[in-house]
Design a protein around this motif. Structure first.
Motif, PDB file in Angstrom:
ATOM      1  N   UNK A  65     -10.658   2.503   5.792  1.00  0.00           N
ATOM      2  CA  UNK A  65      -9.960   2.169   6.632  1.00  0.00           C
ATOM      3  C   UNK A  65      -8.981   0.976   6.615  1.00  0.00           C
ATOM      4  N   UNK A  66      -7.812   1.653   5.484  1.00  0.00           N
ATOM      5  CA  UNK A  66      -7.397   0.532   4.795  1.00  0.00           C
ATOM      6  C   UNK A  66      -5.831   0.163   5.417  1.00  0.00           C
ATOM      7  N   UNK A  67      -5.472   1.068   5.989  1.00  0.00           N
ATOM      8  CA  UNK A  67      -4.203   0.777   7.218  1.00  0.00           C
ATOM      9  C   UNK A  67      -4.645  -0.402   8.321  1.00  0.00           C
ATOM     10  N   UNK A 103       0.864  -1.136   0.100  1.00  0.00           N
ATOM     11  CA  UNK A 103       0.258  -0.150  -0.334  1.00  0.00           C
ATOM     12  C   UNK A 103       0.955   1.122   0.555  1.00  0.00           C
ATOM     13  N   UNK A 104       0.775   2.077  -1.018  1.00  0.00           N
ATOM     14  CA  UNK A 104       0.937   3.302  -1.387  1.00  0.00           C
ATOM     15  C   UNK A 104       0.994   4.233  -0.118  1.00  0.00           C
ATOM     16  N   UNK A 105       1.084   5.286   0.241  1.00  0.00           N
ATOM     17  CA  UNK A 105       1.199   6.258   1.170  1.00  0.00           C
ATOM     18  C   UNK A 105       1.258   7.214   0.873  1.00  0.00           C
ATOM     19  N   UNK A 106      -0.056   8.509   0.735  1.00  0.00           N
ATOM     20  CA  UNK A 106       0.902   9.724   0.706  1.00  0.00           C
ATOM     21  C   UNK A 106       1.428  10.785   2.032  1.00  0.00           C
ATOM     22  N   UNK A 161       9.608  12.038   6.236  1.00  0.00           N
ATOM     23  CA  UNK A 161       8.870  12.819   5.999  1.00  0.00           C
ATOM     24  C   UNK A 161       7.740  12.296   7.515  1.00  0.00           C
ATOM     25  N   UNK A 162       6.052  13.332   7.159  1.00  0.00           N
ATOM     26  CA  UNK A 162       5.490  12.292   7.980  1.00  0.00           C
ATOM     27  C   UNK A 162       5.111  12.307   7.121  1.00  0.00           C
ATOM     28  N   UNK A 163       4.695  11.317   8.678  1.00  0.00           N
ATOM     29  CA  UNK A 163       3.438   9.517   7.216  1.00  0.00           C
ATOM     30  C   UNK A 163       2.621   9.959   8.403  1.00  0.00           C
ATOM     31  N   UNK A 180      -5.454  10.289   1.047  1.00  0.00           N
ATOM     32  CA  UNK A 180      -5.460  10.099   2.060  1.00  0.00           C
ATOM     33  C   UNK A 180      -6.745   9.860   2.710  1.00  0.00           C
ATOM     34  N   UNK A 181      -7.711  11.026   2.324  1.00  0.00           N
ATOM     35  CA  UNK A 181      -8.893  10.987   3.030  1.00  0.00           C
ATOM     36  C   UNK A 181     -10.035   9.487   2.237  1.00  0.00           C
TER      37      UNK A 181
END
Length: 86
Positions: free
Chosen positions: A72-74, A3-6, A22-24, A65-66
């Motif tokens: 609730x993917x993470x 899963x890629x995350x911004x 980075x702030x993830x 992110x929304x």
């Protein structure tokens, strides 16, 4: 499943293998910036497996992110990954 995350770039350390802080999702992480030499602090980026894959515009990052939050993917990824199984 990957899963890629911004994330938002906080700082960049130059070198033969440039790294970015980075702030993830509220956590500071170190990621490889080798694929995006044009990167500057403040950019929104797409991070996958510890590598910054590309630069995003702020609107695209916030929409992604929304969606991650809405579905609730993470949490779902943690439940189905081998590490998350009891």
């Amino acid at each position: 499943m990957c899963l890629g995350i911004p994330a938002r770039v906080l700082a960049i350390a130059d070198g033969p293998l440039p790294m970015a802080t980075v702030d993830m999702a509220g956590q500071k992480r170190q990621c490889s910036a080798m694929y995006v030499p044009e990167l500057v602090a403040g950019d929104w980026v797409f991070v996958q497996n510890g590598f910054i894959m590309n630069v995003l515009d702020e609107q695209e990052a916030k929409e992604t992110l929304a969606a991650i939050e809405e579905y609730n993917l993470i949490e779902h990824v943690a439940e189905v990954s081998p590490k998350g199984r009891a």
